[in-house]
Scaffold this motif. Structure first.
Motif, short mmCIF file in Angstrom:
data_model
loop_
_atom_site.label_atom_id
_atom_site.label_comp_id
_atom_site.label_asym_id
_atom_site.label_seq_id
_atom_site.Cartn_x
_atom_site.Cartn_y
_atom_site.Cartn_z
N ARG A 41 0.80 -1.23 -0.11
CA ARG A 41 0.22 0.04 0.01
C ARG A 41 0.72 1.36 -0.04
NH1 ARG A 41 -5.28 -0.86 1.35
NH2 ARG A 41 -6.01 -3.25 1.56
N ASN A 42 2.36 1.46 -0.39
CA ASN A 42 2.81 2.38 -0.53
C ASN A 42 3.52 2.53 -1.75
OD1 ASN A 42 5.07 0.72 -0.53
ND2 ASN A 42 5.71 0.99 2.05
N GLY A 43 3.37 1.68 -2.97
CA GLY A 43 3.97 1.95 -4.14
C GLY A 43 5.12 1.01 -4.37
N THR A 44 5.62 0.28 -3.60
CA THR A 44 6.81 -0.47 -3.80
C THR A 44 6.76 -1.95 -4.17
OG1 THR A 44 7.12 -0.95 -1.63
CG2 THR A 44 8.16 0.98 -2.09
N ARG B 94 4.43 -3.81 -6.07
CA ARG B 94 3.86 -3.93 -7.37
C ARG B 94 2.70 -4.91 -7.33
NH1 ARG B 94 7.04 -2.28 -11.79
NH2 ARG B 94 6.64 -4.32 -12.78
N THR B 95 2.24 -5.34 -6.20
CA THR B 95 1.17 -6.34 -6.15
C THR B 95 -0.09 -5.90 -6.85
OG1 THR B 95 1.98 -7.40 -4.19
CG2 THR B 95 -0.33 -7.80 -4.72
N CYS B 96 -0.40 -4.52 -6.80
CA CYS B 96 -1.53 -4.22 -6.96
C CYS B 96 -1.54 -3.69 -8.86
CB CYS B 96 -2.00 -2.96 -6.51
SG CYS B 96 -1.05 -1.65 -6.18
N ILE B 97 -0.39 -3.91 -9.32
CA ILE B 97 -0.10 -3.04 -10.70
C ILE B 97 -1.29 -3.45 -11.70
CG2 ILE B 97 1.21 -5.29 -11.49
CD1 ILE B 97 2.87 -2.98 -12.83
N CYS B 98 -1.58 -2.46 -12.29
CA CYS B 98 -2.73 -2.60 -13.31
C CYS B 98 -2.36 -1.95 -14.65
CB CYS B 98 -4.18 -1.95 -12.87
SG CYS B 98 -4.77 -2.98 -11.48
N ARG B 99 -3.12 -1.93 -15.64
CA ARG B 99 -2.73 -1.14 -16.96
C ARG B 99 -3.97 -0.26 -17.15
NH1 ARG B 99 0.15 -3.64 -21.79
NH2 ARG B 99 1.33 -1.73 -22.13
N LEU B 100 -3.81 1.05 -17.24
CA LEU B 100 -4.71 1.86 -17.67
C LEU B 100 -5.10 1.99 -19.02
CD1 LEU B 100 -6.44 4.51 -16.33
CD2 LEU B 100 -4.16 5.91 -16.89
N ARG B 101 -6.29 1.83 -19.48
CA ARG B 101 -6.74 1.50 -20.87
C ARG B 101 -7.27 2.95 -21.40
NH1 ARG B 101 -4.31 -1.37 -23.86
NH2 ARG B 101 -4.30 -3.61 -23.27
N PRO C 138 6.64 6.31 -7.92
CA PRO C 138 6.31 4.84 -7.50
C PRO C 138 7.06 3.62 -7.97
CG PRO C 138 4.70 5.55 -9.28
CD PRO C 138 5.79 6.66 -8.97
N GLY C 139 6.95 2.27 -7.53
CA GLY C 139 7.80 1.29 -8.16
C GLY C 139 7.26 1.03 -9.50
N LEU C 140 7.44 1.90 -10.42
CA LEU C 140 7.31 1.54 -11.80
C LEU C 140 8.61 2.42 -12.75
CD1 LEU C 140 3.53 2.88 -12.32
CD2 LEU C 140 4.30 0.45 -12.37
N SER C 141 8.99 1.59 -13.70
CA SER C 141 10.13 1.97 -14.54
C SER C 141 9.39 2.89 -15.35
CB SER C 141 10.57 1.05 -15.43
OG SER C 141 9.53 0.50 -16.44
N PHE C 142 10.38 3.94 -15.92
CA PHE C 142 9.87 4.92 -17.04
C PHE C 142 9.14 4.28 -18.10
CE2 PHE C 142 10.66 7.41 -20.67
CZ PHE C 142 9.93 8.46 -20.56
N PRO D 285 -2.44 1.17 -8.24
CA PRO D 285 -3.62 1.71 -7.55
C PRO D 285 -3.68 2.18 -6.10
CG PRO D 285 -4.21 -0.16 -8.91
CD PRO D 285 -2.88 -0.16 -8.93
N CYS D 286 -2.60 1.49 -5.36
CA CYS D 286 -2.42 1.79 -3.98
C CYS D 286 -2.03 3.36 -3.89
CB CYS D 286 -1.43 0.97 -3.21
SG CYS D 286 0.44 0.88 -3.88
N VAL D 287 -1.40 4.03 -4.94
CA VAL D 287 -0.82 5.22 -4.56
C VAL D 287 -1.05 5.97 -5.84
CG1 VAL D 287 1.02 4.69 -3.20
CG2 VAL D 287 1.40 4.39 -5.72
N ALA D 288 -2.34 5.80 -6.68
CA ALA D 288 -2.73 6.47 -7.82
C ALA D 288 -4.27 6.87 -7.44
CB ALA D 288 -2.74 5.40 -8.93
N VAL D 289 -4.61 8.05 -8.10
CA VAL D 289 -5.82 8.73 -7.90
C VAL D 289 -6.39 8.89 -9.46
CG1 VAL D 289 -5.37 9.79 -5.57
CG2 VAL D 289 -4.85 10.99 -7.58
#
Length: 98
Positions: A39-42, A44-51, A62-66, A76-80
């Motif tokens: 729940r803090n963005g590291t 990646r358990t919650c990773i989803c793709r925005l369509r 957050p724990g995502l590459s460029f 989603p845990c750290v996205a609005v």
């Protein structure tokens, strides 16, 4: 505060989210379960793709590459939501009784 409609694909689960509440927290408040852990963005358990639509992360990096960010991946845990969204979340499910 503006409310946005979030649609989780492929199941078509819908819920509302405002621009200040994380997508994960808004989903949980609506009785929708998404995979999560840290729940803090590291983790990646919650990773989803925005369509479609626009989302923003609440933390600077957050724990995502460029490349993942560019390809539409969000945490989603750290996205609005900044608009209505369609998100690929194949493991999403409604919590029974909600």
């Amino acid at each position: 505060m503006t409310s946005h409609t979030i649609v989780l694909l492929p199941g078509g689960i819908r819920f509302e989210a405002d621009g200040a509440t994380s997508l994960l927290a808004a989903a949980e408040a609506a009785g929708v379960e998404l995979p999560s852990s840290c729940r803090n963005g590291t983790c990646r358990t919650c990773i989803c793709r925005l369509r479609s639509g626009a989302a923003a992360h609440l933390i600077e990096w957050p724990g995502l590459s460029f490349d993942e960010k560019r390809e539409g991946w969000i945490l989603p845990c750290v996205a609005v939501a900044r608009s209505d969204l369609e998100i690929e979340a194949p493991l999403a499910r409604r919590v029974p009784g909600s």
